[in-house]
Design a protein around this motif. Structure first.
Motif, PDB file in Angstrom:
ATOM      1  N   HIS A 119      34.899  10.761 -19.951  1.00  0.00           N
ATOM      2  CA  HIS A 119      34.672  10.705 -21.535  1.00  0.00           C
ATOM      3  C   HIS A 119      35.503  11.243 -22.171  1.00  0.00           C
ATOM      4  CE1 HIS A 119      32.459  12.144 -24.973  1.00  0.00           C
ATOM      5  NE2 HIS A 119      31.820  10.823 -24.993  1.00  0.00           N
ATOM      6  N   ARG A 120      36.020  12.632 -21.781  1.00  0.00           N
ATOM      7  CA  ARG A 120      37.080  13.210 -22.363  1.00  0.00           C
ATOM      8  C   ARG A 120      38.427  12.596 -22.551  1.00  0.00           C
ATOM      9  NH1 ARG A 120      36.150  17.527 -20.060  1.00  0.00           N
ATOM     10  NH2 ARG A 120      37.619  17.257 -18.424  1.00  0.00           N
ATOM     11  N   ALA A 174      33.454   6.831 -28.115  1.00  0.00           N
ATOM     12  CA  ALA A 174      33.608   7.230 -26.630  1.00  0.00           C
ATOM     13  C   ALA A 174      32.508   7.035 -25.700  1.00  0.00           C
ATOM     14  CB  ALA A 174      34.358   8.674 -26.813  1.00  0.00           C
ATOM     15  N   ALA A 175      31.291   7.396 -26.427  1.00  0.00           N
ATOM     16  CA  ALA A 175      30.217   7.062 -25.483  1.00  0.00           C
ATOM     17  C   ALA A 175      29.755   5.790 -25.051  1.00  0.00           C
ATOM     18  CB  ALA A 175      28.934   7.935 -26.201  1.00  0.00           C
ATOM     19  N   ASP A 199      30.524  11.769 -17.187  1.00  0.00           N
ATOM     20  CA  ASP A 199      30.492  12.316 -18.602  1.00  0.00           C
ATOM     21  C   ASP A 199      31.427  13.450 -18.935  1.00  0.00           C
ATOM     22  OD1 ASP A 199      28.289  10.729 -18.665  1.00  0.00           O
ATOM     23  OD2 ASP A 199      26.961  11.994 -17.825  1.00  0.00           O
ATOM     24  N   THR A 248      32.559   4.690 -22.351  1.00  0.00           N
ATOM     25  CA  THR A 248      32.128   5.413 -21.091  1.00  0.00           C
ATOM     26  C   THR A 248      30.897   4.783 -20.460  1.00  0.00           C
ATOM     27  OG1 THR A 248      32.834   7.424 -21.989  1.00  0.00           O
ATOM     28  CG2 THR A 248      31.668   7.507 -19.975  1.00  0.00           C
ATOM     29  N   LYS A 307      37.687   9.634 -25.119  1.00  0.00           N
ATOM     30  CA  LYS A 307      38.074  10.247 -26.554  1.00  0.00           C
ATOM     31  C   LYS A 307      39.371  10.493 -26.974  1.00  0.00           C
ATOM     32  CE  LYS A 307      35.523  13.842 -29.238  1.00  0.00           C
ATOM     33  NZ  LYS A 307      34.588  14.704 -29.332  1.00  0.00           N
TER      34      LYS A 307
END
Length: 403
Positions: free
Chosen positions: A51-52, A24-25, A47, A28, A55
Motif C-alpha cells: 500500500h505504501r 491508493a486503497a 496493507d 491495493t 501511494k
C-alpha cells in the motif's frame, strides 16, 4: 515528460493528490482481487509495504503531471527497491508489471468524470511517459534481485548436494545451508543425448549445449514442488529429487524424465533409486551403475529402475565369473556381424524375422549367423540352457568393455 499543459495538468494533479489515500486503497484492493499472487501475500504486507509503494507511485505520477518533469531519483530508487522485494517474495514479474498498469487504470478512472478529452489526452501522454520510466526501473530492480537470489540458491544447493554425496550428516548440512530436507529422495543418474543443434557444424556446439542445460534445469524447477539438488551438464546429470506426495511417485518420476527429454530436445536415459537423505552416497553409486548397465544394453530413453535391470546388474558385477562369462564370446569378436546379430536376436525374443528386418537382411541370413554362433561358441541360442548362458555372457561382455 511530453505534452505538458500547465493549467490543465495542475488541476488534474490536484484532484489526484486530494484523493490520494482513497485511491491508493482502491488500487491495493484491486491487486488482491485481480492478481492471485498478491492475494496470497500476508495481510500486513499487502496493507503495509505494498500500500505504501502504491501511494508513493500515484503521488509521484501526480507530481510529475503537475511539473512535467520525470520522476526524481529518490522515487526511482523506491520503485526499484519495491520490485526487488517482490522478487525476493517470489512474485512473478508479469504480476508485478500488471500491478503498475492496474494503478494507471485507477488514475484514469478517477480523473475521467468531469474531464474533457483534451485534458484526458494530457493525462494519457503523461501516464505513458511515467510508465515507460517506472517499468524500466521495475525490470531492473526485479531482475537484479532474482539474479542474486539464483546465485545464492545455486551455491547453497551445490553445497548441500556435495555434503549429501560425501556422507556428511544431513541434518547438520541442512542447518548450514538453510535447505529443508525431504523425507526421501529419488537419486537419478541421467545420460542426455546431443541436441540436433550440437551436431550442426554451423552452430556453436558449446552454446547449444548450454541452452539445452538451461532448459533442463528450468523444467526441473518447474516440475518439482520442492527444490531439487542437481548437477547437470550437456551430456549427463545427477539429480536428487524430493519424493513428491503423489499416489504413485514412480509414475510421477517417469513423467518428469519424459518432460526433461522434451525440454532438452534430445533423448534422456535415466536410472533412479529411492533413499533417505542419509543414504544418498550408496544410492548415487547404484544409480550410476544402473545407468552404465542400461547404456551397455542399449535400453531405450526413459526411466529405468533396479527392478528393470536386476539380472543385467547382477551379472555385470566384477569378479572372475564375469571375466569367464565374457570370454565365452571371444570367438565372435573377429566376426563383425555375429555379435550385433546375437544381441538383437535375444532382444527380439528370438524372432528371426524381426531381427532380419532390423538388420535389413534376409531371414535366412539370420539362420546362418545363429548356426555360426553355435559352432564358434558351442552355445545354441535356441536351447534354453545355452540361451541363459549367452544372455549372461553378453552382460559380462558389455561390463568388461570388450572391443
Amino acid at each position: 515528460m511530453t505534452g505538458h499543459n500547465s493549467a490543465a495538468a495542475e488541476s488534474l494533479a490536484a484532484r489526484l493528490l486530494a484523493d490520494l489515500p482513497g485511491l491508493a486503497a482502491t488500487v491495493t484492493g484491486h491487486l488482491a482481487e485481480r492478481l492471485p499472487v498478491y492475494r496470497r501475500l500476508p495481510a500486513e504486507e499487502l496493507d503495509g509495504d505494498v500500500h505504501r509503494i502504491v501511494k508513493q507511485i500515484i503521488g509521484g505520477f501526480a507530481r510529475g503531471l503537475r511539473t512535467g518533469r520525470p520522476p526524481e531519483p529518490a522515487q526511482l530508487a523506491a520503485i526499484r527497491a519495491s520490485a526487488a522485494k517482490r522478487a525476493e517474495e517470489g512474485l512473478p514479474i508479469d504480476a508485478v508489471l500488471s500491478a503498475y498498469h492496474l494503478g494507471a487504470q485507477a488514475c484514469v478512472d478517477a480523473l475521467l468524470p468531469e474531464t474533457d478529452p483534451g485534458e484526458m489526452a494530457v493525462v494519457h501522454r503523461s501516464l505513458l511517459d511515467y510508465l515507460c520510466v517506472a517499468v524500466s526501473e521495475v525490470a531492473a530492480g526485479y531482475l537484479a534481485e532474482r539474479q542474486a537470489l539464483v546465485g545464492e540458491d545455486n551455491t547453497q544447493n551445490q553445497t548441500m548436494l556435495a555434503a549429501l554425496l560425501s556422507g556428511a550428516d544431513p541434518e547438520v548440512s541442512a542447518r548450514r545451508t538453510g535447505i529443508r530436507l525431504p523425507t526421501a529422495y529419488f537419486v537419478v543418474s541421467a545420460a542426455i543425448d546431443p541436441h540436433p543443434d550440437e551436431l550442426d557444424p554451423g552452430v556453436d556446439a558449446a552454446v547449444a549445449g548450454r541452452r539445452k542445460t538451461r532448459r533442463v534445469r528450468a523444467e526441473l524447477d518447474r516440475r518439482c514442488a520442492h527444490p531439487a539438488l542437481a548437477r547437470v551438464s550437456a551430456d549427463e546429470g545427477l539429480l536428487l529429487v524430493p519424493c513428491p506426495d503423489e499416489p504413485d511417485p514412480w509414475a510421477w518420476l517417469r513423467a518428469l524424465v519424459e518432460a526433461l527429454g522434451k525440454a532438452a530436445g534430445a533423448p534422456v536415459l535415466a536410472c533412479a533409486t529411492h533413499c533417505a537423505p542419509a543414504d544418498v552416497p550408496a544410492a548415487a553409486r547404484l544409480a550410476a551403475e544402473l545407468r552404465e548397465v542400461a547404456t551397455a544394453f542399449h535400453r531405450p530413453p526413459g526411466l529405468h529402475r533396479l527392478d528393470d535391470l536386476l539380472l543385467e546388474h547382477q551379472l555385470t558385477r566384477p569378479g572372475p565369473a564375469r571375466r569367464q562369462l565374457a570370454a565365452l564370446l571371444t570367438p565372435l569378436l573377429d566376426k563383425p556381424d555375429l555379435l550385433p546379430t546375437l544381441r538383437l536376436y535375444l532382444a527380439t525374443n528370438l524372432n528371426r524375422r524381426q531381427t532380419a528386418g532390423r538388420l535389413q537382411v534376409h531371414p535366412n541370413t539370420i539362420d546362418y549367423r545363429i548356426r555360426r554362433i553355435a559352432e564358434l561358441t558351442s552355445l545354441n541360442p535356441t536351447r534354453h540352457d545355452d540361451l541363459f548362458k549367452l544372455t549372461a555372457a553378453l552382460a559380462a561382455h558389455a561390463a568388461e568393455g570388450s572391443p
